[in-house]
Write an enzyme that holds these catalytic residues in place. Structure first.
Site, PDB file in Angstrom:
ATOM      1  N   GLU A  39       0.454   5.807   0.879  1.00  0.00           N
ATOM      2  CA  GLU A  39       0.609   4.631   0.019  1.00  0.00           C
ATOM      3  C   GLU A  39       0.401   5.000  -1.453  1.00  0.00           C
ATOM      4  O   GLU A  39      -0.724   5.236  -1.891  1.00  0.00           O
ATOM      5  CB  GLU A  39      -0.387   3.536   0.420  1.00  0.00           C
ATOM      6  CG  GLU A  39      -0.225   3.041   1.847  1.00  0.00           C
ATOM      7  CD  GLU A  39       1.074   2.281   2.068  1.00  0.00           C
ATOM      8  OE1 GLU A  39       1.594   1.692   1.091  1.00  0.00           O
ATOM      9  OE2 GLU A  39       1.564   2.283   3.203  1.00  0.00           O
ATOM     10  N   GLU A  80      -5.647  -3.768  -0.953  1.00  0.00           N
ATOM     11  CA  GLU A  80      -4.497  -2.877  -0.751  1.00  0.00           C
ATOM     12  C   GLU A  80      -4.468  -2.333   0.682  1.00  0.00           C
ATOM     13  O   GLU A  80      -3.403  -2.241   1.292  1.00  0.00           O
ATOM     14  CB  GLU A  80      -4.534  -1.722  -1.751  1.00  0.00           C
ATOM     15  CG  GLU A  80      -3.329  -0.811  -1.694  1.00  0.00           C
ATOM     16  CD  GLU A  80      -2.036  -1.517  -2.061  1.00  0.00           C
ATOM     17  OE1 GLU A  80      -1.063  -1.413  -1.269  1.00  0.00           O
ATOM     18  OE2 GLU A  80      -1.985  -2.151  -3.120  1.00  0.00           O
TER      19      GLU A  80
END
Length: 135
Positions: A39, A80
């Protein structure tokens, strides 16, 4: 008296005590490693945490304000990670476009944006008086 055996019980949840904590810690670390490897947003937000933590520690503010500044950055990473978990679950189901899948991913993205907004707001609120006094 113990509860009757549940046939729907997850067979991977049998650990107790320190064994459970150890496995949970390993799984948590794997999640952080996967997020770092996969990510880019997580990596960018981690860089922010790494760069701004020393800034927060050296600012002439109270210990609780330093803590608030650092925690706001950690919370961005937490959100996140949750967003990435939603995206992974949706992608596991299907890569096909579906309105509900898009909605779920957009909700996660919005949550990250709000967490970033909160962090920026806190940093501005705590740091603005310092900048004003320098002038």
């Amino acid at each position: 008296m113990t509860a009757p055996y549940n046939i729907n019980q997850n067979p991977h949840k049998g650990n107790r005590g320190l064994t459970r904590a150890w496995h949970a810690a390993k799984n948590s670390w794997c999640g952080i490693v996967y997020a770092f490897e996969e990510e880019s947003a997580f990596r960018q937000e981690l860089v922010l945490l790494i760069l701004l933590t020393p800034v927060a520690l050296f600012l002439p503010v109270s210990p609780i304000e330093k803590c608030v500044l650092i925690v706001s950055l950690i919370m961005v990473l937490v959100v996140e990670l949750l967003n990435s978990s939603v995206e992974a679950a949706i992608d596991r189901i299907s890569f096909d476009h579906h309105d509900l899948s898009k909605r779920a991913k957009d909700f996660g993205s919005a949550a990250v944006m709000l967490a970033l907004f909160v962090a920026v707001l806190l940093w501005l609120t705590i740091c603005a008086p310092l900048v004003i006094h320098w002038q």
